[in-house]
Enzyme design. Structure first.
Site, short mmCIF file in Angstrom:
data_model
loop_
_atom_site.label_atom_id
_atom_site.label_comp_id
_atom_site.label_asym_id
_atom_site.label_seq_id
_atom_site.Cartn_x
_atom_site.Cartn_y
_atom_site.Cartn_z
N LYS A 56 -4.20 -2.39 7.75
CA LYS A 56 -3.44 -2.20 6.52
C LYS A 56 -4.07 -1.19 5.57
O LYS A 56 -3.37 -0.53 4.80
CB LYS A 56 -3.26 -3.54 5.80
CG LYS A 56 -2.27 -4.49 6.44
CD LYS A 56 -0.84 -4.05 6.19
CE LYS A 56 0.15 -5.13 6.59
NZ LYS A 56 1.55 -4.73 6.30
N SER A 310 -4.39 -6.37 15.51
CA SER A 310 -4.13 -5.75 14.21
C SER A 310 -4.93 -6.31 13.05
O SER A 310 -5.03 -5.67 12.00
CB SER A 310 -2.64 -5.83 13.89
OG SER A 310 -2.20 -7.17 13.89
#
Length: 409
Positions: A56, A310
């Site tokens: 992110k 992720s």
């Protein structure tokens, strides 16, 4: 709808220039264990080892770097369950921008504390990320701050797409990339970065899978989500920007269950020595869910599969629960309830029967009153660690053969 992607390779290449020297080029690790399951060479793209513990921060940094001097002066506001919050907070501190982040009231404590440690002011409240987004948008309007969306902006998607550029360089023979997907920013960014002959597969929790219905309808569609351990990808509606990219690529969507997710987290820790949060393990969950099969034609012979891990920001307490859930899903955790005569030696006999088949008792609990129990009976709950489904059946059968009225709970 217009099928022209809203994010291009040029956007991703410019984003890489912004990030140059500021973030990690995360490693790619091979995994024979998961390759055997997938039926193809398999690599793990370790974005959980990125700064702030997830991908992110890439999109957040590109987005904030593109703000005007006036926008930087007025500050930013964001909303997130955790990973986007940390990414925005870290990027804002790096660029000298004041940041406020709204998070759900039950956001994981480590994520909240990490966000604060990067210098952002955290505001907690509401049950869902959507509640936090609504509050953040109101604050942006009232105070003149810029709202930093977690996935629905060209700069954010382009920043996430730098993961795809790294994969192309690190795994030149890549044929398929499995990507954990909520709003779609990471999957869309990677899709914009890689050639058409590389399949990008979006993996969602079956409890929060908005992309399937949206792609079928041809536009972003809101769904009702239910609680999932993969809170990082629990998004009720795809973003317009990422949806445009993924729809143009005719992207395939796979969904995974809670059992798949917990087994993936457990397997990654045991077989790959990687600690990954449930959302970040969604790609491996898809591999596990399709054990013994080709991934519906998505794995191309002679080319590698890359699974993006992720994120790795998981509360240790949650991780313990997920491990336990994963062991149960894998048949390695057995919960028995046995009715015993309430006299000395009965419990010893039960434990001896379990020991005879080499199972490990984890916890024992007594229930002395309840429906179906006589005055001279007690119910005992026993949690046992086994070697797998076959061993669990052996334990249950042996305990019953020893004369105990045992049922699996």
């Amino acid at each position: 709808m217009d099928s022209k992607p809203l994010v291009t390779l040029d956007d991703v290449l410019r984003a890489r220039e912004v990030l140059e020297g500021l973030l990690h080029r995360t490693p790619v690790e091979s995994s024979d264990a998961f390759a055997e399951i997938a039926g193809a060479p398999l690599r793990l793209k370790c974005e959980h080892l990125q700064r702030t513990g997830s991908f992110k921060v890439r999109g957040a940094l590109v987005r904030l770097a593109g703000l005007s001097p006036d926008e930087r002066r007025r500050g930013v506001v964001a909303a997130s369950a955790g990973n986007h919050a940390q990414g925005v907070a870290w990027a804002a501190r790096r660029l000298g921008i004041d940041a406020v982040v709204h998070m759900p009231a039950d956001a994981a404590i480590p994520k909240v504390e990490a966000t604060r440690s990067y210098g952002a002011r955290v505001v907690l409240g509401g049950d869902r990320v959507e509640d936090a987004v609504a509050r953040a948008v109101l604050e942006a309007e009232a105070q003149g701050r810029t709202f930093i969306h977690p996935f629905d902006h060209v700069d954010v998607v382009a920043g996430q797409g730098t993961v795809g550029l790294e994969i192309l360089e690190q795994v030149p023979d890549v044929g398929t990339i499995l990507v954990p997907t909520g709003g779609g920013g990471l999957a869309a960014g990677i899709a914009a970065a890689v050639p058409e002959d590389v399949r990008v597969v979006a993996v969602q929790s079956e409890r929060a899978s908005a992309y399937g219905p949206s792609l079928a309808q041809g536009s972003p569609t809101s769904i009702t989500t239910t609680r999932t351990m993969a809170d990082g990808i629990a998004v009720a509606r795809p973003g317009d920007v990422p949806f445009g990219v993924l729809a143009a690529r005719d992207t395939r969507v796979l969904t995974v269950s809670e059992d798949d997710l917990s087994r993936a987290v457990l397997s990654l820790a045991e077989r790959a020595k990687q600690v990954v949060e449930p959302a970040g393990a969604a790609g491996i969950a898809a591999i596990i869910a399709h054990r013994g099969e080709t991934l519906d034609g998505l794995v191309e012979p002679g080319r590698s599969v890359v699974v993006v891990l992720s994120g790795g920001n998981v509360d240790p307490i949650v991780l313990r629960k997920v491990f336990r859930h994963g062991m149960s899903a894998a048949g390695r955790y057995l919960h028995l309830r046995c009715s015993l005569s309430d006299r000395p030696g009965s419990l010893v006999g039960l434990l001896d029967a379990i020991a005879q088949v080499h199972a490990d008792v984890v916890t024992i609990g007594h229930v002395r009153t309840g429906a179906g129990l006589g005055v001279d009976e007690t119910a005992v709950d026993v949690e046992v660690v086994t070697k797998g489904s076959r061993h669990s059946r052996e334990v249950l059968e042996h305990v019953r053969a020893a004369g105990f009225d045992a049922v699996e709970r």
